[in-house]
Motif scaffolding. Structure first.
Motif, PDB file in Angstrom:
ATOM      1  N   VAL A  39       0.922  -1.155   0.072  1.00  0.00           N
ATOM      2  CA  VAL A  39      -0.051  -0.013   0.138  1.00  0.00           C
ATOM      3  C   VAL A  39       0.993   1.317  -0.520  1.00  0.00           C
ATOM      4  N   LEU A  40       1.632   1.249   0.812  1.00  0.00           N
ATOM      5  CA  LEU A  40       2.723   2.328   0.835  1.00  0.00           C
ATOM      6  C   LEU A  40       3.193   2.510  -0.157  1.00  0.00           C
ATOM      7  N   LEU A  41       3.974   1.588  -0.772  1.00  0.00           N
ATOM      8  CA  LEU A  41       4.293   2.501  -2.182  1.00  0.00           C
ATOM      9  C   LEU A  41       3.537   2.439  -3.735  1.00  0.00           C
ATOM     10  N   CYS A  42       2.435   1.747  -2.700  1.00  0.00           N
ATOM     11  CA  CYS A  42       1.586   2.702  -4.086  1.00  0.00           C
ATOM     12  C   CYS A  42       1.110   3.569  -4.065  1.00  0.00           C
ATOM     13  N   ASP A  43       0.996   4.232  -2.836  1.00  0.00           N
ATOM     14  CA  ASP A  43      -0.057   5.806  -2.458  1.00  0.00           C
ATOM     15  C   ASP A  43       1.416   6.742  -2.920  1.00  0.00           C
ATOM     16  N   LEU A  44       1.840   6.124  -3.031  1.00  0.00           N
ATOM     17  CA  LEU A  44       3.914   6.668  -2.888  1.00  0.00           C
ATOM     18  C   LEU A  44       4.310   7.148  -4.669  1.00  0.00           C
ATOM     19  N   GLU A  45       3.268   5.954  -5.370  1.00  0.00           N
ATOM     20  CA  GLU A  45       3.848   6.196  -6.396  1.00  0.00           C
ATOM     21  C   GLU A  45       4.557   5.800  -7.420  1.00  0.00           C
ATOM     22  N   ILE A  46       5.140   4.572  -6.604  1.00  0.00           N
ATOM     23  CA  ILE A  46       6.404   4.508  -6.730  1.00  0.00           C
ATOM     24  C   ILE A  46       6.196   3.008  -7.848  1.00  0.00           C
ATOM     25  N   ASP A  47       7.222   3.899  -8.962  1.00  0.00           N
ATOM     26  CA  ASP A  47       7.408   2.597 -10.647  1.00  0.00           C
ATOM     27  C   ASP A  47       8.246   1.388 -10.299  1.00  0.00           C
ATOM     28  N   TYR A  48       8.890   1.989  -9.464  1.00  0.00           N
ATOM     29  CA  TYR A  48       9.957   0.658  -8.935  1.00  0.00           C
ATOM     30  C   TYR A  48      10.983   0.716  -8.006  1.00  0.00           C
ATOM     31  N   PHE A  49      11.771  -0.048  -7.489  1.00  0.00           N
ATOM     32  CA  PHE A  49      12.511   0.229  -6.376  1.00  0.00           C
ATOM     33  C   PHE A  49      13.556  -0.798  -6.004  1.00  0.00           C
ATOM     34  N   HIS A  50      14.642  -0.278  -5.301  1.00  0.00           N
ATOM     35  CA  HIS A  50      15.716  -1.456  -4.613  1.00  0.00           C
ATOM     36  C   HIS A  50      15.177  -1.467  -3.321  1.00  0.00           C
ATOM     37  N   LEU A  51      15.398  -2.863  -2.891  1.00  0.00           N
ATOM     38  CA  LEU A  51      14.112  -3.312  -1.136  1.00  0.00           C
ATOM     39  C   LEU A  51      14.928  -3.542  -0.128  1.00  0.00           C
ATOM     40  N   LEU A  52      15.279  -3.254   0.957  1.00  0.00           N
ATOM     41  CA  LEU A  52      16.694  -3.347   1.369  1.00  0.00           C
ATOM     42  C   LEU A  52      15.829  -3.770   3.156  1.00  0.00           C
ATOM     43  N   GLY A  53      16.539  -4.382   3.886  1.00  0.00           N
ATOM     44  CA  GLY A  53      15.542  -4.852   4.670  1.00  0.00           C
ATOM     45  C   GLY A  53      16.697  -5.669   6.339  1.00  0.00           C
ATOM     46  N   HIS A  54      16.481  -4.981   6.860  1.00  0.00           N
ATOM     47  CA  HIS A  54      17.346  -5.252   7.716  1.00  0.00           C
ATOM     48  C   HIS A  54      17.022  -6.596   9.111  1.00  0.00           C
ATOM     49  N   SER A  55      17.209  -7.551   9.518  1.00  0.00           N
ATOM     50  CA  SER A  55      17.109  -8.470  10.809  1.00  0.00           C
ATOM     51  C   SER A  55      15.529  -8.870  10.445  1.00  0.00           C
ATOM     52  N   PHE A  56      14.927  -8.279  11.039  1.00  0.00           N
ATOM     53  CA  PHE A  56      12.898  -8.893  11.531  1.00  0.00           C
ATOM     54  C   PHE A  56      12.589  -8.118   9.513  1.00  0.00           C
ATOM     55  N   GLY A  57      12.982  -7.144   9.666  1.00  0.00           N
ATOM     56  CA  GLY A  57      12.951  -6.610   8.129  1.00  0.00           C
ATOM     57  C   GLY A  57      13.706  -6.910   6.947  1.00  0.00           C
ATOM     58  N   GLY A  58      14.274  -7.964   6.820  1.00  0.00           N
ATOM     59  CA  GLY A  58      15.046  -8.675   6.212  1.00  0.00           C
ATOM     60  C   GLY A  58      14.001 -10.054   5.576  1.00  0.00           C
ATOM     61  N   VAL A  59      13.559 -10.769   6.881  1.00  0.00           N
ATOM     62  CA  VAL A  59      12.214 -10.846   6.782  1.00  0.00           C
ATOM     63  C   VAL A  59      10.992 -10.994   6.072  1.00  0.00           C
ATOM     64  N   LEU A  60      10.888  -9.615   6.481  1.00  0.00           N
ATOM     65  CA  LEU A  60       9.581  -9.159   5.622  1.00  0.00           C
ATOM     66  C   LEU A  60      10.213  -8.974   3.514  1.00  0.00           C
ATOM     67  N   ALA A  61      11.260  -8.211   3.684  1.00  0.00           N
ATOM     68  CA  ALA A  61      11.782  -8.422   2.750  1.00  0.00           C
ATOM     69  C   ALA A  61      11.571  -9.399   1.534  1.00  0.00           C
ATOM     70  N   TYR A  62      11.736 -10.921   2.501  1.00  0.00           N
ATOM     71  CA  TYR A  62      11.806 -11.597   1.028  1.00  0.00           C
ATOM     72  C   TYR A  62      10.629 -11.913   0.958  1.00  0.00           C
ATOM     73  N   GLU A  63      10.149 -11.797   1.862  1.00  0.00           N
ATOM     74  CA  GLU A  63       8.442 -12.507   2.244  1.00  0.00           C
ATOM     75  C   GLU A  63       7.550 -11.757   0.896  1.00  0.00           C
ATOM     76  N   TYR A  64       8.191  -9.960   0.415  1.00  0.00           N
ATOM     77  CA  TYR A  64       7.512  -9.708   0.187  1.00  0.00           C
ATOM     78  C   TYR A  64       7.580  -9.721  -1.854  1.00  0.00           C
ATOM     79  N   ALA A  65       8.630 -10.231  -1.615  1.00  0.00           N
ATOM     80  CA  ALA A  65       9.690 -10.668  -3.085  1.00  0.00           C
ATOM     81  C   ALA A  65       8.720 -12.489  -3.616  1.00  0.00           C
ATOM     82  N   ASN A  66       8.946 -12.859  -2.408  1.00  0.00           N
ATOM     83  CA  ASN A  66       8.387 -14.142  -2.731  1.00  0.00           C
ATOM     84  C   ASN A  66       6.885 -14.264  -3.311  1.00  0.00           C
ATOM     85  N   ARG A  67       6.059 -13.686  -2.344  1.00  0.00           N
ATOM     86  CA  ARG A  67       4.588 -13.074  -2.701  1.00  0.00           C
ATOM     87  C   ARG A  67       4.720 -12.572  -4.536  1.00  0.00           C
ATOM     88  N   ALA A  68       5.193 -11.356  -4.091  1.00  0.00           N
ATOM     89  CA  ALA A  68       5.815 -11.014  -5.622  1.00  0.00           C
ATOM     90  C   ALA A  68       5.312 -11.926  -6.806  1.00  0.00           C
TER      91      ALA A  68
END
Length: 236
Positions: A39-68
């Protein structure tokens, strides 16, 4: 330093930092956190991005990419690359390593050796601890999480099920951890078998532990910029 052509967006997950902290536990969880990021990415109208996650944030980054990767409808915005910093593949294994390394070591000594090896803890890190939330917090809430290969049920680029190939739609990954991190090599070594050829870079930062971005920010930012700049062209 941030290149003038690159913007960085840092956000607080729900329940921590400056974000709201709903008392209803149903608002929390990995799946909800991925929804929030989308939702955040869509609201900010971001078309493309690099995703960095640290520790648990990395869990979310991986799961985001996996869902996509598994959801062909989730086509925009486009994730160009993913950086997992100090992120385990198995939370139970990470918790075990924490307990093994700590043993009878006093908390302050353990913190200095395996979390942040700076004489003075940075104010931003202290603030993060002070505002980590109270509703959905700690490794216990995700104790059962374990990364699953994105190619478990989908065909890879060469037409088979092997995890050693770059699956269609999965962005390139980089893995960073500290030499003395409690998220040890045994906690991260399985990323290679999980991601296959999608894992294109692994870096161990010497004399660092868990909060590598505070311990050696110049080296950390250099590693990040070197990696993401190779995939900026994927945006076109």
């Amino acid at each position: 330093e941030i290149p003038p052509s690159r913007a960085i967006i840092f956000y607080d997950q729900i329940g921590c930092g400056r974000s709201s902290e709903p008392s209803n536990i149903d608002f929390y969880g990995i799946s909800h956190a991925i929804d929030d990021l989308k939702v955040l990415l869509c609201d900010l109208e971001i078309d493309y991005f690099h995703l960095l996650g640290h520790s648990f944030g990395g869990v979310l980054a991986y799961e985001y990419a996996n869902r996509a990767f598994h959801n062909s409808v989730m086509t925009a915005p486009k994730c160009l690359s993913v950086i997992l910093a100090n992120t385990p593949t198995d939370m139970q294994k990470s918790n075990y390593e924490w307990e093994r390394l700590q043993g009878n070591t006093p908390n302050d000594r353990f913190f200095f050796k395996h979390q942040c090896r700076l004489k003075n803890v940075p104010d931003d890190l202290v603030s993060a601890f002070d505002h980590c939330g109270s509703i959905w917090v700690g490794t216990g809430v995700v104790a059962e999480w374990k990364a699953c290969s994105p190619s478990d049920s989908l065909t890879c680029e060469n037409g088979n099920e092997s995890g050693n190939n770059l699956c269609l739609g999965m962005p390139p990954f980089a893995l960073i951890r500290g030499e003395h991190d409690f998220v040890t090599h045994s906690c991260t070594s399985e990323w290679k078998s999980i991601l296959g050829d999608a894992l294109v870079e692994e870096v161990v930062m010497e004399n660092c532990s868990h909060y590598v971005h505070f311990e050696n920010p110049n080296e950390f930012s250099s590693i990040i910029e070197s990696f993401v700049s190779r995939y900026d062209c994927s945006a076109s």
